[in-house]
Design an enzyme around this catalytic site. Structure first.
Site, PDB file in Angstrom:
ATOM      1  N   LYS A  50     -33.470  42.557  83.235  1.00 48.57           N
ATOM      2  CA  LYS A  50     -34.423  42.091  84.242  1.00 48.57           C
ATOM      3  C   LYS A  50     -35.598  43.053  84.399  1.00 48.57           C
ATOM      4  O   LYS A  50     -36.504  42.825  85.183  1.00 48.57           O
ATOM      5  CB  LYS A  50     -33.722  41.925  85.596  1.00 48.57           C
ATOM      6  CG  LYS A  50     -32.706  40.786  85.607  1.00 48.57           C
ATOM      7  CD  LYS A  50     -32.064  40.668  86.965  1.00 48.57           C
ATOM      8  CE  LYS A  50     -30.798  39.854  86.952  1.00 48.57           C
ATOM      9  NZ  LYS A  50     -31.018  38.414  86.734  1.00 48.57           N
ATOM     10  N   CYS A  88     -26.903  31.182  91.324  1.00 46.59           N
ATOM     11  CA  CYS A  88     -25.735  32.036  91.610  1.00 46.59           C
ATOM     12  C   CYS A  88     -25.721  32.522  93.053  1.00 46.59           C
ATOM     13  O   CYS A  88     -25.289  33.640  93.335  1.00 46.59           O
ATOM     14  CB  CYS A  88     -25.659  33.224  90.660  1.00 46.59           C
ATOM     15  SG  CYS A  88     -25.547  32.765  88.940  1.00 46.59           S
ATOM     16  N   ASP A 117     -26.668  46.342  95.275  1.00 47.26           N
ATOM     17  CA  ASP A 117     -27.005  45.533  94.106  1.00 47.26           C
ATOM     18  C   ASP A 117     -28.520  45.636  93.916  1.00 47.26           C
ATOM     19  O   ASP A 117     -29.292  45.044  94.670  1.00 47.26           O
ATOM     20  CB  ASP A 117     -26.572  44.086  94.367  1.00 47.26           C
ATOM     21  CG  ASP A 117     -27.005  43.139  93.250  1.00 47.26           C
ATOM     22  OD1 ASP A 117     -27.761  43.559  92.355  1.00 47.26           O
ATOM     23  OD2 ASP A 117     -26.582  41.965  93.292  1.00 47.26           O
ATOM     24  N   HIS A 132     -25.910  37.482  95.542  1.00 47.42           N
ATOM     25  CA  HIS A 132     -25.644  36.826  94.264  1.00 47.42           C
ATOM     26  C   HIS A 132     -24.118  36.746  94.100  1.00 47.42           C
ATOM     27  O   HIS A 132     -23.410  37.626  94.584  1.00 47.42           O
ATOM     28  CB  HIS A 132     -26.256  37.701  93.167  1.00 47.42           C
ATOM     29  CG  HIS A 132     -26.234  37.107  91.793  1.00 47.42           C
ATOM     30  ND1 HIS A 132     -25.118  37.106  90.998  1.00 47.42           N
ATOM     31  CD2 HIS A 132     -27.218  36.543  91.050  1.00 47.42           C
ATOM     32  CE1 HIS A 132     -25.406  36.566  89.821  1.00 47.42           C
ATOM     33  NE2 HIS A 132     -26.673  36.204  89.822  1.00 47.42           N
ATOM     34  N   GLN A 159     -32.354  43.041  91.362  1.00 50.54           N
ATOM     35  CA  GLN A 159     -33.691  42.483  91.604  1.00 50.54           C
ATOM     36  C   GLN A 159     -34.649  43.492  92.225  1.00 50.54           C
ATOM     37  O   GLN A 159     -35.822  43.185  92.425  1.00 50.54           O
ATOM     38  CB  GLN A 159     -33.607  41.259  92.525  1.00 50.54           C
ATOM     39  CG  GLN A 159     -32.879  40.076  91.939  1.00 50.54           C
ATOM     40  CD  GLN A 159     -33.643  39.419  90.784  1.00 50.54           C
ATOM     41  OE1 GLN A 159     -34.825  39.644  90.572  1.00 50.54           O
ATOM     42  NE2 GLN A 159     -32.937  38.587  90.034  1.00 50.54           N
TER      43      GLN A 159
HETATM   44  N1  PMP Z   1     -27.371  40.476  91.422  1.00 46.77           N
HETATM   45  C1  PMP Z   1     -28.569  39.910  91.512  1.00 46.77           C
HETATM   46  C2  PMP Z   1     -29.345  40.034  92.785  1.00 46.77           C
HETATM   47  C3  PMP Z   1     -29.085  39.224  90.418  1.00 46.77           C
HETATM   48  O1  PMP Z   1     -30.276  38.642  90.504  1.00 46.77           O
HETATM   49  C4  PMP Z   1     -28.318  39.141  89.225  1.00 46.77           C
HETATM   50  C5  PMP Z   1     -28.843  38.415  88.009  1.00 46.77           C
HETATM   51  N2  PMP Z   1     -29.277  37.109  88.289  1.00 46.77           N
HETATM   52  C6  PMP Z   1     -27.075  39.752  89.187  1.00 46.77           C
HETATM   53  C7  PMP Z   1     -26.637  40.425  90.298  1.00 46.77           C
HETATM   54  C8  PMP Z   1     -26.207  39.715  87.978  1.00 46.77           C
HETATM   55  O2  PMP Z   1     -26.788  40.396  86.919  1.00 46.77           O
HETATM   56  P1  PMP Z   1     -26.223  40.269  85.445  1.00 46.77           P
HETATM   57  O3  PMP Z   1     -26.118  38.800  85.168  1.00 46.77           O
HETATM   58  O4  PMP Z   1     -27.252  40.939  84.614  1.00 46.77           O
HETATM   59  O5  PMP Z   1     -24.907  40.950  85.403  1.00 46.77           O
END
Ligand code: PMP
Length: 408
Positions: A227, A366, A201, A124, A204
């Site tokens: 999430k 993203c 990270d 991401h 997910q």
């Molecule tokens: N890493 C991953 C794998 C994600 O799916 C996301 C959220 N789409 C993020 C980081 C970023 O999370 P946040 O927008 O809650 O900071």
């Protein structure tokens, strides 16, 4: 076959029981944000109605109550992650702020020209851009572990990419596009063997599978409450105590200090050292209700449920002409089904299927480098969670067929 009492679970989620565009809502955008059960909504309201005050600077009754609830939520997060100590569990504003803390605090203090940061091609942007910023500041170089055509990390290439130059491996535990669940433990073992630190990270992974930071051996782990049935605006950074102790604070301000003079400061003890300013008090406290809700169902049961739904979706989508699902088999991923259809814009699919009450997401999610790897700029993504049903998968695929009959 169904292993959860999904009807009972759905009854806990007020937002699901509505129509959009005159159709029953089918919410399949869980990888972006999940919905909140009544237990979390009640916790939010209860805090704001009865216990709300700033934490840690109290002396008065309400502040003491808010503080102890805030610390109870930290304890719930510690247990959820399998961390050894509450000092290792830092409240942040979400995964993005957790990763930025690691990159800017640990990274800036520990990286120099010639050092390497190893990421993967499925990250991401929030696990890429902070490292790019830190690389630009320190002269360190970014390398990316490739993915295979079926959307797995190319693990056989990992040994050759790791060396004593590798100072940190920043990798996702599960892809927000492919759903792929990565072999975090194995990556960490190999990275540690060359002396690298590993930042995971778990945005997910945490919502969808049991995780244990000690079993992983992870040095840092980032996640977001929104999430995993919790509120937005709060997240967790887990860090090994010796690393957190050794690195400088990231944000400066109130709460993170021990003493301050005009000339300088001394940092507070963990975890306050990394919690500058007023935290998201209400949201952080309500995270506990989300964690308890997930623990009551059981993360392994949640993963099995999602994989069952993903498998059903794969099966129902198999004969749609020109449709390609990105990523691995359902058994190797969380309940995420990203796809493209030849000659059809994912955005058009997303917009048109919304009129049938089906909420999916289209775009680069993203993860532009991941899409570039597949030679595409965007995809459509349906993502399942604990409250989704087989009937909803059927509704989604039937609506998709109708949309494609018009668009394709
Ligand atoms: N890493 C991953 C794998 C994600 O799916 C996301 C959220 N789409 C993020 C980081 C970023 O999370 P946040 O927008 O809650 O900071």
């Amino acid at each position: 076959t169904e292993n959860l009492d999904v009807d009972a679970i759905r009854a806990d989620f007020p937002i699901l029981h509505q129509t959009v565009h005159g159709k029953p809502l089918v919410y399949l955008d869980n990888a972006a944000s999940s919905q909140k059960p009544r237990q979390v909504i009640d916790a939010l309201r209860e805090v704001d109605e009865r216990y709300y005050a700033n934490v840690h600077r109290g002396g008065h009754q309400l502040s003491n109550e808010a503080t102890s609830m805030y610390e109870e939520s930290r304890e719930a997060a510690r247990r959820f992650l399998g961390a050894k100590s509450n000092k290792e569990v830092i409240f942040t504003y979400g995964t993005t702020s957790s990763i930025n803390t690691v990159a800017h605090a640990w990274g800036v203090a520990n990286l120099a020209a010639g050092d390497e940061i190893l990421v993967s091609e499925m990250e991401h942007h929030s696990n890429l851009v902070p490292w790019q910023q830190v690389a630009a500041r320190t002269g360190a170089k970014i390398k990316a572990l490739p993915i295979t055509p079926d959307g797995l990390l190319a693990m056989d290439e990992l040994p050759a990419m790791l060396s004593e130059r590798t100072k940190i491996v920043a990798v996702t535990a599960a892809s927000n596009v492919l759903g792929t669940i990565n072999p975090v433990e194995k990556i960490i073992r190999q990275a540690h063997a060359v002396g690298a630190v590993v930042s995971v990270d778990a945005a997910q992974a945490a919502p969808h599978k049991p995780i244990n930071v000690v079993e992983w051996g992870a040095d840092f782990v980032a996640l977001s409450a929104h999430k995993m049935l919790g509120p937005s605006g709060v997240g967790i950074l887990y860090g090994k105590q010796e690393l957190l102790d050794a690195m400088p604070p990231f944000l400066g301000g109130g709460s993170m200090i021990n003493t301050v003079t005009i000339e300088g400061f001394t940092p507070a003890m963990l975890p306050a050292k990394f919690e500058a300013g007023t935290p998201p008090i209400t949201a952080a406290i309500a995270l506990k209700a989300a964690i308890e809700y997930l623990e009551n169902i059981g993360l392994a049961n949640i993963l099995a449920h999602e994989q069952m739904l993903a498998e059903y979706a794969h099966q129902l989508m198999a004969d749609i002409p020109g449709l390609k699902i990105l990523g691995p088999d359902p058994q190797q991923k969380a309940g995420i089904v990203s796809f493209t259809v030849n000659g059809v814009s994912p955005n058009d699919i997303g917009m048109m299927i919304d009129t049938a009450g089906v909420a999916i997401r289209a775009g680069h999610h993203c993860a532009m480098p991941l899409h570039a790897k597949y030679g595409i700029s965007s995809s459509a993504r349906a993502s399942f969670y604990v409250y989704n049903t087989r009937e909803e998968v059927e509704t989604f695929v039937a609506a998709l067929r109708k949309v494609l009959a018009i668009l394709a």
